[in-house]
Write a protein that holds these residues in place. Structure first.
Motif, PDB file in Angstrom:
ATOM      1  N   ARG A  98      36.195  40.238  40.567  1.00  0.00           N
ATOM      2  CA  ARG A  98      34.841  40.451  41.099  1.00  0.00           C
ATOM      3  C   ARG A  98      34.044  39.148  41.025  1.00  0.00           C
ATOM      4  N   ASP A  99      34.178  38.432  39.905  1.00  0.00           N
ATOM      5  CA  ASP A  99      33.463  37.163  39.754  1.00  0.00           C
ATOM      6  C   ASP A  99      33.971  36.113  40.743  1.00  0.00           C
ATOM      7  N   ALA A 100      35.296  36.059  40.952  1.00  0.00           N
ATOM      8  CA  ALA A 100      35.871  35.107  41.912  1.00  0.00           C
ATOM      9  C   ALA A 100      35.317  35.372  43.306  1.00  0.00           C
ATOM     10  N   TYR A 101      35.288  36.638  43.686  1.00  0.00           N
ATOM     11  CA  TYR A 101      34.723  37.042  44.983  1.00  0.00           C
ATOM     12  C   TYR A 101      33.261  36.585  45.071  1.00  0.00           C
ATOM     13  N   GLY A 102      32.484  36.866  44.033  1.00  0.00           N
ATOM     14  CA  GLY A 102      31.072  36.506  44.033  1.00  0.00           C
ATOM     15  C   GLY A 102      30.831  35.009  44.091  1.00  0.00           C
ATOM     16  N   LEU A 103      31.640  34.243  43.371  1.00  0.00           N
ATOM     17  CA  LEU A 103      31.501  32.783  43.391  1.00  0.00           C
ATOM     18  C   LEU A 103      31.706  32.221  44.790  1.00  0.00           C
TER      19      LEU A 103
ATOM     20  N   LEU B 185      40.852  44.322  47.996  1.00  0.00           N
ATOM     21  CA  LEU B 185      40.441  44.860  49.302  1.00  0.00           C
ATOM     22  C   LEU B 185      39.251  45.807  49.191  1.00  0.00           C
ATOM     23  N   SER B 186      38.881  46.189  47.975  1.00  0.00           N
ATOM     24  CA  SER B 186      37.736  47.094  47.814  1.00  0.00           C
ATOM     25  C   SER B 186      36.397  46.361  47.963  1.00  0.00           C
ATOM     26  N   PHE B 187      36.421  45.029  47.905  1.00  0.00           N
ATOM     27  CA  PHE B 187      35.185  44.261  48.060  1.00  0.00           C
ATOM     28  C   PHE B 187      34.808  44.197  49.542  1.00  0.00           C
ATOM     29  N   PRO B 188      33.511  44.165  49.855  1.00  0.00           N
ATOM     30  CA  PRO B 188      33.078  44.119  51.258  1.00  0.00           C
ATOM     31  C   PRO B 188      33.565  42.873  51.994  1.00  0.00           C
ATOM     32  N   HIS B 189      34.015  43.076  53.212  1.00  0.00           N
ATOM     33  CA  HIS B 189      34.358  42.009  54.159  1.00  0.00           C
ATOM     34  C   HIS B 189      35.522  41.118  53.728  1.00  0.00           C
TER      35      HIS B 189
END
Length: 126
Positions: A96-101, A11-15
């Motif tokens: 973080r990588d999963a979110y970015g992908l 939940l700390s990642f944007p949106h």
């Protein structure tokens, strides 16, 4: 890391939004697309699934405690049998990588809408 720490980190990642799907799985999404899933029922086979690159998928499934994720392994998803199957630092990086992908694969218009929208407190859809 434990379930609460993984939850807070996602939940700390944007949106990012979260949603309960398939009975009792907590699904984390960006732009409506999944990047990680926590199994809320105690399951003997896995507790967390997440997207990764094809190279990382191949590397991770060679480790004890990491298996191809049921139903979505062909899309390079891995499942952790326990949260400590990888170190806390590595798990944070994998999330973080999963979110970015997933963010990277969103249509340009969807990414533009997200970038134009201020990130308020984490959205919850239940």
């Amino acid at each position: 890391m434990d379930i609460e720490q993984v939850h807070a980190h996602c939940l700390s990642f944007p949106h990012v939004t979260e949603e309960i799907l398939w009975g009792n799985d907590l699904v984390f999404k960006i732009g409506g697309k999944m990047f990680a899933v926590i199994g809320l029922d105690p399951a003997p086979d896995h507790c967390l699934s997440l997207k990764c690159t094809p190279e990382k998928f191949t590397e991770l499934i060679e480790r004890a405690g990491v298996v191809p994720a049921p139903y979505v392994a062909r899309y390079h998803w891995v499942a952790l049998e326990r949260f400590n199957a990888v170190s806390d630092k590595e798990l944070k990086g994998l999330l973080r990588d999963a979110y970015g992908l997933v963010l990277e694969k969103l249509p340009r218009r969807a990414r533009a809408i997200l970038e134009a929208t201020p990130n308020k407190s984490p959205a919850k859809r239940r």
